[in-house]
Design a protein around this motif. Sequence first.
Motif: not given
Length: 359
Positions: A125-145
């Motif tokens: 959708q060619r978003a002008a911005a993305v805001v990611l809130t809160g934590d994430t999973v403690d997984d290096p593979a997902h973090g890299a993706a």
Amino acid sequence: MSVTLSDVANRAKVSPATVSRVLNGNYPVAAATRERVLRAVDELDYVLNGPASALAASTSDLVGILVNDIADPFFGIMASAAQAEMGCRDGDGTGRAGGEKLAVVCNTGGAPDRELTYLTLLQRQRAAAVVLTGDTVDDPAHGAAVAAKLARLAEAGTRVVLCGRPPLTTHPDAVLAALPFDNRGGGRALTAHLLELGHRRIGYAAGPAERTTTRHRLEGHREALAAAGLGGDPAGRGLTVHGPYGRRTGYEAARELLRREPGLTAVVAANDTVALGVCAALREAGLRVPEDVSVAGFDDLPFSADAVPALTTVRLPLQEAGARAGRLALGTEKPPPGRVAEVAAELVVRASTGAPRTG
């Protein structure tokens, strides 16, 4: 017949380029000229062609706000504050000022694959911005993706802001700004408070083991225990029960903690909602808060002060952090030095904690 940009320009007696600048809010325009253009927009009921504008400008008027659970006040407060900064910059609710963004809240349910799916959809959708809130999973593979996906978004012109989330370990330049919460410091301060009151048998009703927020808060808790000489004490490190961030987790964790340690004198909860469940289980067991067992939460959600007894907790400025993330995403506030600005946590002592009973 639909109204065109040229129709607005003719009515306002300006060039189409000037109309575009006013509506996109990306170039300074004299106040009188701007008002004349906006008056023409109102009179002709002109609506900007969003998809065409996005193709021309490489980004759209869309902003994505990713949350784990919109029903959780922790995420709802941040998302609401961020959205409020993006909606109507003129303050009169008409959206006439130019430069406003359409904020869409994307509820991931905490699922890593859904997070990546939403980022892909926002990229399309060619978003002008993305805001990611809160934590994430403690997984290096997902973090890299996620980092790779955010890097592609940034390359396409999307402004990426992290709110209450750790900075990226790979592709850090993809993020315009990161506003991580000091969860570790807050966890340390909360447990230190209980230790100062004299507690030594302290249970911990923790969040999901795979989440970064859980790890950081638990690390702070254990740092405080270690500083008091309890780092290797089973009554400290061993009294930890994990579960989702919900009231039921607190209820079940408290029952398990009491089974493991009948002499328990305090429980630290993953957040305020979990703390309510802890209190319910303690009452059911015939124990009083804080006379028999002290209870502490985290986040200082709106209901914390009204709980009975009022919860001792750690205050995170969710409203302020969300609003700042919104301004950063909109481009109305400059990024912090080094692109990272840690959000401080504050201990709030209320009636749910007290000194343990002696004898």
